[in-house]
Design an enzyme around this catalytic site. Structure first.
Site, PDB file in Angstrom:
ATOM      1  N   ASP A  45     -30.755 -29.020   0.215  1.00 33.37           N
ATOM      2  CA  ASP A  45     -30.434 -28.405   1.498  1.00 33.37           C
ATOM      3  C   ASP A  45     -31.644 -28.389   2.431  1.00 33.37           C
ATOM      4  O   ASP A  45     -31.516 -28.529   3.646  1.00 33.37           O
ATOM      5  CB  ASP A  45     -29.926 -26.977   1.286  1.00 33.37           C
ATOM      6  CG  ASP A  45     -28.485 -26.958   0.774  1.00 33.37           C
ATOM      7  OD1 ASP A  45     -27.858 -28.030   0.739  1.00 33.37           O
ATOM      8  OD2 ASP A  45     -27.996 -25.875   0.418  1.00 33.37           O
ATOM      9  N   GLY A  46     -32.838 -28.214   1.866  1.00 36.80           N
ATOM     10  CA  GLY A  46     -34.049 -28.232   2.682  1.00 36.80           C
ATOM     11  C   GLY A  46     -34.259 -29.579   3.356  1.00 36.80           C
ATOM     12  O   GLY A  46     -34.704 -29.645   4.511  1.00 36.80           O
ATOM     13  N   GLU A 123     -31.040 -19.647   9.746  1.00 37.57           N
ATOM     14  CA  GLU A 123     -31.439 -18.334  10.235  1.00 37.57           C
ATOM     15  C   GLU A 123     -32.726 -18.379  11.034  1.00 37.57           C
ATOM     16  O   GLU A 123     -33.471 -19.366  11.006  1.00 37.57           O
ATOM     17  CB  GLU A 123     -31.616 -17.340   9.081  1.00 37.57           C
ATOM     18  CG  GLU A 123     -32.864 -17.534   8.241  1.00 37.57           C
ATOM     19  CD  GLU A 123     -32.712 -18.530   7.134  1.00 37.57           C
ATOM     20  OE1 GLU A 123     -33.568 -19.443   7.063  1.00 37.57           O
ATOM     21  OE2 GLU A 123     -31.777 -18.409   6.335  1.00 37.57           O
ATOM     22  N   ARG A 148     -37.503  -0.181  12.997  1.00 43.73           N
ATOM     23  CA  ARG A 148     -38.854  -0.128  12.425  1.00 43.73           C
ATOM     24  C   ARG A 148     -38.758  -0.521  10.968  1.00 43.73           C
ATOM     25  O   ARG A 148     -37.985   0.049  10.210  1.00 43.73           O
ATOM     26  CB  ARG A 148     -39.454   1.277  12.553  1.00 43.73           C
ATOM     27  CG  ARG A 148     -39.730   1.703  13.986  1.00 43.73           C
ATOM     28  CD  ARG A 148     -40.120   3.177  14.047  1.00 43.73           C
ATOM     29  NE  ARG A 148     -40.455   3.587  15.400  1.00 43.73           N
ATOM     30  CZ  ARG A 148     -39.565   3.962  16.320  1.00 43.73           C
ATOM     31  NH1 ARG A 148     -38.273   3.943  16.013  1.00 43.73           N
ATOM     32  NH2 ARG A 148     -39.954   4.317  17.528  1.00 43.73           N
ATOM     33  N   ASP A 150     -39.959  -3.996   7.957  1.00 39.92           N
ATOM     34  CA  ASP A 150     -40.685  -5.243   7.672  1.00 39.92           C
ATOM     35  C   ASP A 150     -40.263  -6.376   8.595  1.00 39.92           C
ATOM     36  O   ASP A 150     -41.080  -7.225   8.954  1.00 39.92           O
ATOM     37  CB  ASP A 150     -40.463  -5.656   6.220  1.00 39.92           C
ATOM     38  CG  ASP A 150     -41.266  -4.812   5.247  1.00 39.92           C
ATOM     39  OD1 ASP A 150     -42.033  -3.943   5.706  1.00 39.92           O
ATOM     40  OD2 ASP A 150     -41.123  -5.003   4.028  1.00 39.92           O
TER      41      ASP A 150
END
Length: 264
Positions: A45-46, A123, A148, A150
């Site tokens: 897929d990459g 994404e 707020r 990561d």
């Protein structure tokens, strides 16, 4: 028909790439890297994501099909031992075009620099270079919350089985034109509060992130890693463009989900 092949670059994929090219040229198809009608990716897929971004300027004219030489992929669904069958399909069979939604990402800047527009198959993620990410989240032009934590992940239905799933997001069938906003370790206490659940937005809804502080951001567009400075806002919506897949046989999405995550 004009075709191109994109290899993962390992020995197994390179050997298979040469085999596919030789077979297709025997059928008098033309190898054309610049303006292919179909792109065969060999790897995973990459590899297909790399191919998409390489040919993003002509996605309305180019269709993709993937052969996987490692683990079974959601995009690369042909086996190496099926290559001869795939070649005959490409050479002799009019293929069906299946289109999946893409994510449009528009980054606007404080200092008046020209905005930048990107397309993502899977994404886009946003994180602060230092410390927690603090962003006002607007949906349909109205403030929804101040996040707020990561970071945030905005995914397509195709990308819902990737990083989004690891964040606890829903798996969405790629026929549904939508985007999904998922949180990364949000801070929730008496002072700070977020929705705490993934949000699925339909095609006609727009999500905008506005930085609360003037800081630098790490932004990913699929596999691409970018550092963004002086960001005024980041806008997300379902893109008008779509990625086009050449389909020669049924593609049972839920069966693929089961095989990938549940097993027999």
């Amino acid at each position: 028909m004009k075709f191109a092949i994109v290899s993962k670059g390992d020995n197994k994929s390179n050997i298979l790439t040469e085999k596919i090219r030789a077979y297709l040229e025997e059928f008098e198809l033309v190898y054309e890297e610049n303006e292919p009608e179909i792109v065969i990716t060999v790897g995973g897929d990459g590899t297909l994501l790399h191919a998409f971004h390489h040919y993003v300027h002509r996605i309305d004219k180019t269709a993709f099909v993937g052969v996987h030489t490692g683990h079974l992929g959601f995009f690369a669904d042909w086996l190496p031992e099926e290559v001869e069958k795939l070649v005959i399909h490409i050479a002799k069979t009019p293929f069906q075009i299946v289109e999946y939604p893409l994510l449009e990402v528009t980054v606007r800047y404080i200092d008046g620099l020209d905005e930048k527009r990107y397309l993502a198959v899977n994404e886009c993620t946003v994180k602060s270079v230092e410390g927690s990410l603090v962003m006002d989240v607007e949906i349909k032009g109205e403030k929804f919350e101040t996040f707020r934590g990561d970071g945030l992940c905005i995914s397509t239905p195709s990308g819902s089985t990737a990083y989004n799933k690891a964040l606890g997001g829903a798996i969405i069938h790629p026929s549904l034109a939508s985007i999904q906003l998922s949180e990364m370790a949000s801070i929730n206490n008496r002072v700070f509060r977020t929705i705490g659940s993934p949000l699925v937005l339909p095609q006609h809804h727009t999500c905008i992130l506005k930085p609360v502080n003037d800081v630098d951001f790490h932004i990913t567009i699929d596999h691409r890693f970018l550092v963004q400075k002086k960001v005024k806002s980041i806008q997300y919506r379902v893109a008008e463009e779509k990625i086009r897949f050449a389909r020669f046989r049924p593609f049972p999405f839920w069966k693929r989900v089961k095989e990938s995550f549940v097993g027999e």
